[in-house]
Every structure is written in C-alpha cells, then in structure tokens.
Design an enzyme around this catalytic site. Structure first.
Site, PDB file in Angstrom:
ATOM      1  N   GLU A  43      -7.452 -42.478 -28.273  1.00  0.00           N
ATOM      2  CA  GLU A  43      -7.189 -41.309 -29.117  1.00  0.00           C
ATOM      3  C   GLU A  43      -5.873 -40.674 -28.681  1.00  0.00           C
ATOM      4  O   GLU A  43      -5.599 -40.536 -27.494  1.00  0.00           O
ATOM      5  CB  GLU A  43      -8.327 -40.308 -28.958  1.00  0.00           C
ATOM      6  N   LYS A 109      -9.908 -37.920 -38.251  1.00  0.00           N
ATOM      7  CA  LYS A 109     -11.070 -37.488 -37.471  1.00  0.00           C
ATOM      8  C   LYS A 109     -11.854 -36.420 -38.227  1.00  0.00           C
ATOM      9  O   LYS A 109     -11.311 -35.384 -38.620  1.00  0.00           O
ATOM     10  CB  LYS A 109     -10.592 -36.941 -36.126  1.00  0.00           C
ATOM     11  N   CYS A 143     -13.601 -40.177 -30.910  1.00  0.00           N
ATOM     12  CA  CYS A 143     -14.109 -39.286 -29.867  1.00  0.00           C
ATOM     13  C   CYS A 143     -15.336 -38.464 -30.274  1.00  0.00           C
ATOM     14  O   CYS A 143     -16.453 -38.978 -30.313  1.00  0.00           O
ATOM     15  CB  CYS A 143     -12.973 -38.393 -29.374  1.00  0.00           C
TER      16      CYS A 143
END
Length: 258
Positions: A43, A109, A143
């Site tokens: 990330e 994300k 994540c």
C-alpha cells in the site's frame, strides 16, 4: 487451468521519498523477469502511508503510472500496488493492477482508516474491482478493507484475493487472523503483503506477509525481513476443494449498498 506464479515484495519504505522507493523496487523486480506472473507491491508503495495527499498525489498520466508500465513490460508480469492518485480535484488511495501490455485495472480503497484520519484528505472508493489475469479472477483490496468481510464476500465471482497494506505491528495478531478468516470463508487463495521497519510517524511494522490457501492453511509467512515471497497457486486443486466442500452454495443472499 494454468497455475499462477506470484511474488510479494515485502519491504521497508522510504518515508515520502518517491524516487528512492521506485529505485528500490525496480532493483528487486528486475531478477523476477520471466519467473513470475504477478508481482505485488505494498500500500502506498512509493511514499509510505502518508496523509500529505495534496503534496504527494499524482495524476493517472504521472511518473508512477509510467514506472508501473515499464516494470510490468520488463518483467513480463502484472505489477500491482497502491499510490496516492489525484483525479478531478479528489485524492484516492488507488491500487493499480498494471499488465505488461500497458492496460490496467484500478481500485480505490473503500474503507478509509479513520483512526489515522485517512478519511479527511482521501475520498473512499465505491466499486469493487475484479481483475482477469492468466485465467484467474482476482479481487484486489487495500489494508483496512481486510476488516470488513462483506466487501470481500465471494459470490463465486473471484478465484484469488490479495490485500496490500501498511498494517502496524501492534495489531499484527488481527492481520494474521483476518487473512486466515477471509481465506476460509471465501474458499480462495488469499495473499497479504505488508511492510516492515518504521514509518515517518514512528510506527513499527512486522511484515507478516503471507500466502494462505483456500482451506485457511498458511503456506508461507515472513516477518521482519525485506524479502520476496514466491509461491505457485494451483487453480485445479482449489476448484476440487470447493467442489468437495461446497460451502459457498449455502451463503445468505443480500445486497450491498454503497
């Protein structure tokens, strides 16, 4: 169906130093040419998990996209990782899955990490992305997405999930446990790539990058080291397992509102 050769580049990142990170990853990608099908980067692989979006963001025709295209072409493999992207005045923690031919998929994300204030400079994504590569249907995630099983739910629409992360050592037990849970409940190979070292906020990272199979067995895990983790994923074995234990057919049906 073809097996898939995967490479996870666990690394310590240079805080907000784009060129240093790109140079370090390029050196590690070079020897993988012809030896892998998919290379994963962490990330925000070119900056670290920074909230300085306005000063670090790049457009989709910027230098990091050009770098990804070059690396994928040279390696003869797909290269995937997230960076800070700017589009129409908004900032995104955007994962790009770059193919060797220069075509790419993008995923923004969905779950922004509010504890770090990620929701303030960044805009959350609204769409899941399913990538098709080498005959595999792949779900890319970033994540904090790992904590939300509905977003990763497999309705028999993907064969492999991966999570690229900056996940602090203080919650490494959660990381390890949730990767296993996602693999078991979705009956797919599940990859988790994290970083090591210390970031610009003084947080420690243990890595614990892992390859987990469709039954929840950890095939390999590496902690604390800068290392390239490689494995070959067997599509037919996964399909045979899912046919023998057809749990996905008994899922509850519901609609996800975003």
């Amino acid at each position: 169906m073809n097996n898939l050769r995967i490479s996870l580049l666990q690394a310590a990142l240079h805080w907000e130093q784009k060129q240093a990170n790109l140079d370090a990853f390029a050196a590690r990608i070079e020897p993988l040419a012809g030896k892998t099908d998919l290379i994963l980067l962490p990330e925000m692989f070119n900056t670290g998990f920074s909230m300085s979006a306005a000063s670090l963001a790049e457009p989709m025709d910027g230098p990091t996209m050009s770098w990804l295209s070059r690396q994928a072409a040279r390696a003869g493999a797909a290269v995937a990782g997230s960076f800070i992207a700017e589009e129409n005045g908004s900032f995104f923690n955007r994962l790009v899955f770059m193919r060797p031919d220069g075509r790419f998929y993008a995923y923004d994300k969905r779950h922004l990490f509010t504890l770090a204030g990620e929701h303030e400079p960044f805009t959350a994504g609204e769409n899941r992305t399913i990538v098709e590569w080498k005959g595999w249907r792949i779900l890319p995630q970033i994540c904090y997405d790992l904590r939300f099983p509905v977003w990763s739910r497999n309705t028999d629409d993907y064969d492999l999930a991966f999570y690229v992360a900056n996940w602090p050592d203080r919650r490494s037990h959660h990381w390890r446990t949730l990767l296993t849970a996602r693999a078991i409940e979705n009956q797919v190979y599940t990859l988790g790539l994290n970083i090591v070292g210390k970031d610009g906020n003084g947080l420690d990272y243990a890595g614990d990058s892992a390859v987990t199979d469709y039954s929840g067995q950890t095939l390999t895990r590496v902690s604390h080291l800068e290392e390239t983790i490689q494995a070959t994923l067997d599509y037919d074995q996964q399909q045979a397992y899912r046919k023998r234990l057809a749990f996905l057919a008994d899922q509850d049906e519901f609609v996800i509102n975003v």
